[in-house]
Motif scaffolding. Structure first.
Motif, mmCIF file in Angstrom:
data_model
loop_
_atom_site.group_PDB
_atom_site.id
_atom_site.type_symbol
_atom_site.label_atom_id
_atom_site.label_comp_id
_atom_site.label_asym_id
_atom_site.label_seq_id
_atom_site.Cartn_x
_atom_site.Cartn_y
_atom_site.Cartn_z
ATOM 1 N N LEU A 1 32.293 17.656 -8.172
ATOM 2 C CA LEU A 1 31.799 16.883 -9.165
ATOM 3 C C LEU A 1 31.070 15.625 -8.828
ATOM 4 N N ARG B 1 27.429 16.694 -12.398
ATOM 5 C CA ARG B 1 27.886 16.470 -13.915
ATOM 6 C C ARG B 1 26.826 16.612 -14.813
ATOM 7 N N LEU C 1 25.759 20.187 -15.185
ATOM 8 C CA LEU C 1 26.750 20.838 -16.169
ATOM 9 C C LEU C 1 26.223 20.663 -17.412
ATOM 10 N N HIS D 1 36.175 23.406 -8.655
ATOM 11 C CA HIS D 1 36.513 21.943 -8.159
ATOM 12 C C HIS D 1 37.982 21.756 -7.921
ATOM 13 N N ILE E 1 35.537 24.032 -13.935
ATOM 14 C CA ILE E 1 34.926 23.187 -14.691
ATOM 15 C C ILE E 1 33.557 23.763 -15.276
ATOM 16 N N ILE F 1 34.427 18.781 -18.672
ATOM 17 C CA ILE F 1 33.893 17.991 -17.558
ATOM 18 C C ILE F 1 35.013 16.840 -17.646
#
Length: 339
Positions: free
Chosen positions: A279, A284, A287, A297, A331, A336
């Motif tokens: 992550l 992030r 995503l 993750h 995730i 998140i």
């Protein structure tokens, strides 16, 4: 150079002599630029960890040595420093030795230098090659324990491995891929950063084994030696898409995901499923934008906590501790976690 620490403390953190630190602090000539940066980084590291210095208890100085993209080394350092205040009864400080492209011989030199300086432990992310095995053996002979992180050096004398079960996480990726591609024909691209990282090899192996079970007709296109860097991944994926027009999905084991997204966009191709790891800030963003379907993750703070317990246990500060494999989390854009 402003600082609040004794010269000897800075020298110990930087791994250089007191005299060298004194010359750097007073701007005197005769010091290489790389050494100046080393001293500056030592002061910055001490600043970030100063709350830990006030804790009472046994003190440990560890060295993190990692061949890894900058995004991942930042995740590791942030996770460790977030855990430091909670590590009582130990007072633990870290020195960082991190490069994105690290020749094996140079890494061996760094490990040998740590052996000469001394350390309470080395936390290592390195290729699984004989030269690294030998360097770990020399550290062990000097009573410096080595803990491998994320990827193992299997035949070495390291005292513990901390991280996920890499074969299991690869199998998890294959399971997800087979379900999401159930009604989509085409090939899957698997991209790794290098052939000598044991963890990445196990992830790919687990992925292939599970995909043969869950989706036996699916073809896997493998690309390696990406270094986990965006520019390299962009170039390699551009070539793969030209050679293999059937690619419809990606399992990115080694990173460089922004480059992979850019390659698909440049070729005006759709990526139906895109699975990755870690992550980082970029992942992030990918995503949240929907470019990444999911991230596999594991909690690096938990890994750092386990690593610290291994170190304390080895030195007799706590009872014997053996780390378990990190839990694997999937995730998606909808779950998140916060920083």
């Amino acid at each position: 150079m402003p600082h609040r620490y004794p010269v000897r403390e800075i020298a110990r953190q930087a791994g250089v002599s007191d005299a060298t630190v004194d010359r750097v602090l007073h701007g005197r000539p005769g010091v290489r630029e790389v050494t100046v940066r080393q001293v500056e980084q030592a002061i910055a590291d001490l600043d970030r960890q100063r709350t830990q210095l006030r804790l009472s208890g046994r003190q440990f100085l560890i060295d993190l040595v990692m061949d890894t993209p900058r995004q991942f080394s930042r995740l590791v350092s942030d996770a460790l420093e977030a855990e430091l205040p909670a590590l009582r009864p130990a007072v633990m400080r870290a020195r960082y030795h991190v490069r994105e492209r690290w020749e094996v011989a140079s890494m061996v030199d760094e490990l040998d230098a740590i052996g000469r300086r001394g350390s309470h432990a080395v936390v290592l992310k390195a290729p699984d090659v004989p030269e690294i095995e030998d360097a770990i053996r020399r550290l062990t002979a000097q009573r410096i324990p080595v803990i491998t992180l994320v990827t193992d050096v299997v035949r070495s004398t390291r005292i513990a491995y901390v991280g996920m079960d890499n074969r299991a996480v690869g199998a998890t990726a294959a399971y997800l891929m087979s379900r999401w591609l159930r009604h989509v024909a085409g090939d899957v691209l698997v991209i790794t950063s290098g052939a000598t990282f044991e963890g990445e090899g196990l992830r790919e192996q687990g992925f292939r084994e599970a995909l043969r079970v869950h989706d036996p007709g699916r073809t896997v296109v493998a690309v390696s030696n990406s270094d986990g860097l965006d520019a390299t991944c962009r170039r390699l994926v551009d070539t793969a898409l030209d050679k293999h027009p059937g690619i419809v999905a990606v399992y990115s084991i080694g990173g460089g995901n922004r480059g992979i997204v850019d390659a698909f966009a440049a070729s005006d191709r759709a990526c139906e499923v895109f699975l990755g790891h870690d992550l980082s800030d970029m992942n992030r963003t990918l995503l949240a934008s929907g470019h990444l379907s999911a991230i596999l993750h594991h909690d690096l703070r938990s890994d750092m906590r386990a690593m610290a317990q291994v170190v304390m246990s080895h030195h007799g500060a706590i009872p014997e501790f053996r780390p378990r494999r990190s839990a694997i989390a999937v995730i998606t854009p909808h779950n998140i976690p916060e920083y």
